[in-house]
Design a protein around this motif. Structure first.
Motif, PDB file in Angstrom:
ATOM      1  N   PRO A  82       0.824  -1.222   0.000  1.00 51.16           N
ATOM      2  CA  PRO A  82       0.000   0.000   0.000  1.00 51.16           C
ATOM      3  C   PRO A  82       0.854   1.267   0.000  1.00 51.16           C
ATOM      4  N   GLY A  83       0.428   2.243  -0.808  1.00 51.60           N
ATOM      5  CA  GLY A  83       1.101   3.538  -0.835  1.00 51.60           C
ATOM      6  C   GLY A  83       2.375   3.571  -1.651  1.00 51.60           C
ATOM      7  N   THR A  84       2.625   2.548  -2.467  1.00 53.28           N
ATOM      8  CA  THR A  84       3.866   2.516  -3.235  1.00 53.28           C
ATOM      9  C   THR A  84       3.584   2.393  -4.733  1.00 53.28           C
ATOM     10  N   ASP A  85       4.605   2.740  -5.515  1.00 58.86           N
ATOM     11  CA  ASP A  85       4.658   2.434  -6.940  1.00 58.86           C
ATOM     12  C   ASP A  85       6.040   1.820  -7.176  1.00 58.86           C
ATOM     13  N   PRO A  86       6.318   1.290  -8.353  1.00 61.14           N
ATOM     14  CA  PRO A  86       7.632   0.645  -8.557  1.00 61.14           C
ATOM     15  C   PRO A  86       8.812   1.549  -8.229  1.00 61.14           C
ATOM     16  N   ASP A  87       8.727   2.821  -8.620  1.00 60.07           N
ATOM     17  CA  ASP A  87       9.819   3.755  -8.367  1.00 60.07           C
ATOM     18  C   ASP A  87      10.042   3.963  -6.869  1.00 60.07           C
ATOM     19  N   SER A  88       8.978   4.265  -6.139  1.00 60.83           N
ATOM     20  CA  SER A  88       9.129   4.551  -4.704  1.00 60.83           C
ATOM     21  C   SER A  88       9.564   3.304  -3.930  1.00 60.83           C
TER      22      SER A  88
END
Length: 316
Positions: free
Chosen positions: A272-278
């Protein structure tokens, strides 16, 4: 020989391989005379040359004082020099007409820059740069030719759009371009699968982390035309979209058109709260590797998503 090597290594046809090598060596290829009664072929050629020159210009600006904000942005994102060079990352100067004046000095006409989507002409006839004071992401087609740009703001000014993208043009159709495909296609073939993410930063972070079979729809929902490009190299797509609600909805749409296009579709659910970059910037390399290894089938993903939405609570 060098041409057949590039053809096989980069999955190009003969003509594209010759043009690619000539571009690297700084050699102009005289074009065969073709019937061009409308002049459209000449316009496309001039627009592509202008875009290539603009990408080189933005790369050079990145090393100057004008490029300091963009350099700081890339450094903060963890993008090293090698990956910045590979993906043609650059910086647009803040001046209203710096790019235009540079390209005019290189022999291009205003019409070429308009066709390339690099300038905007107002109703009063005033022409100025479309991209100013932004971090520049060059968008290349399957053959590695720059066809457009995505420009990210470097300020927090209210009302300023986060991204300004190249418009639809005679050389750029965002629904028919996959960001990073020129660099990912050989890896996609080797892995037998393409990793699909949503944004340019996601692609760059994934490539830098070693997941070099990653591409992005970038700036548009995934389209059948984009998946036709992937189909040349693999039969499997793995959707690695953002964990927010918008990302999950995009995953459902990606499943639908992926199945309709004949792919084996698999899905990765990020924390939760993430994308691949982050996730990768936060030190989640091992976690990403585990998630990719454990990618689930589209049916498992959809079932769990619907269950979480309460849609399986009654027989209907």
């Amino acid at each position: 020989n060098v041409i057949t090597f590039v053809e096989e290594y980069m999955h190009m046809g003969f003509v594209d391989a010759v043009r690619y090598l000539a571009s690297r060596a700084g050699i102009d290829i005289p074009e065969e005379r073709r019937d061009d009664p409308t002049g459209e072929l000449a316009r496309k050629d001039a627009a592509l040359r202008a875009l290539r020159e603009a990408a080189d210009f933005y790369r050079s600006v990145l090393a100057t004082s004008d490029g300091a904000p963009a350099r700081a942005f890339y450094t903060k994102r963890g993008f090293g020099d090698a990956i910045a060079e590979a993906f043609k990352l650059g910086a647009a100067p803040a001046a209203w007409d710096a790019t235009m004046q540079h390209l005019l000095s290189r022999g291009f006409a205003i019409e070429h820059l308009v066709d390339a989507g690099l300038v905007i002409t107002r109703e009063d006839g005033k022409t100025y740069d479309r991209f100013r004071g932004r971090a520049m992401f060059a968008i290349s087609d399957e053959a590695g030719r720059v066809v457009g740009f995505s420009a990210r703001t470097l300020t927090d000014e209210p009302g300023v759009p986060k991204y300004v993208n190249s418009p639809q043009s005679i050389v750029f159709d965002k629904s028919r371009v996959l960001y990073g495909l020129d660099r990912a296609k050989r890896s996609i073939t080797e892995h037998g699968a393409a990793l699909l993410v949503e944004g340019q930063a996601d692609v760059i972070s994934m490539h830098q982390a070693g997941f070099t079979n990653t591409v992005a729809s970038s700036g548009t929902s995934l389209t059948r035309e984009q998946l036709r490009l992937v189909k040349r190299y693999a039969e499997v797509i793995v959707l690695v979209f953002d964990s927010d609600e918008a990302g999950q909805k995009a995953m459902t749409r990606g499943i639908e058109i992926g199945l309709a296009s004949g792919f084996d579709v698999r899905c990765v659910v990020l924390p939760p709260g993430t994308d691949p970059d982050s996730l990768l910037q936060g030190g989640g390399l091992d976690e990403m590797r585990t998630l990719l290894d454990g990618a689930v089938s589209w049916l498992t993903f959809q079932t769990e998503r619907f269950r979480g939405m309460g849609l399986l609570d009654d027989p209907v």
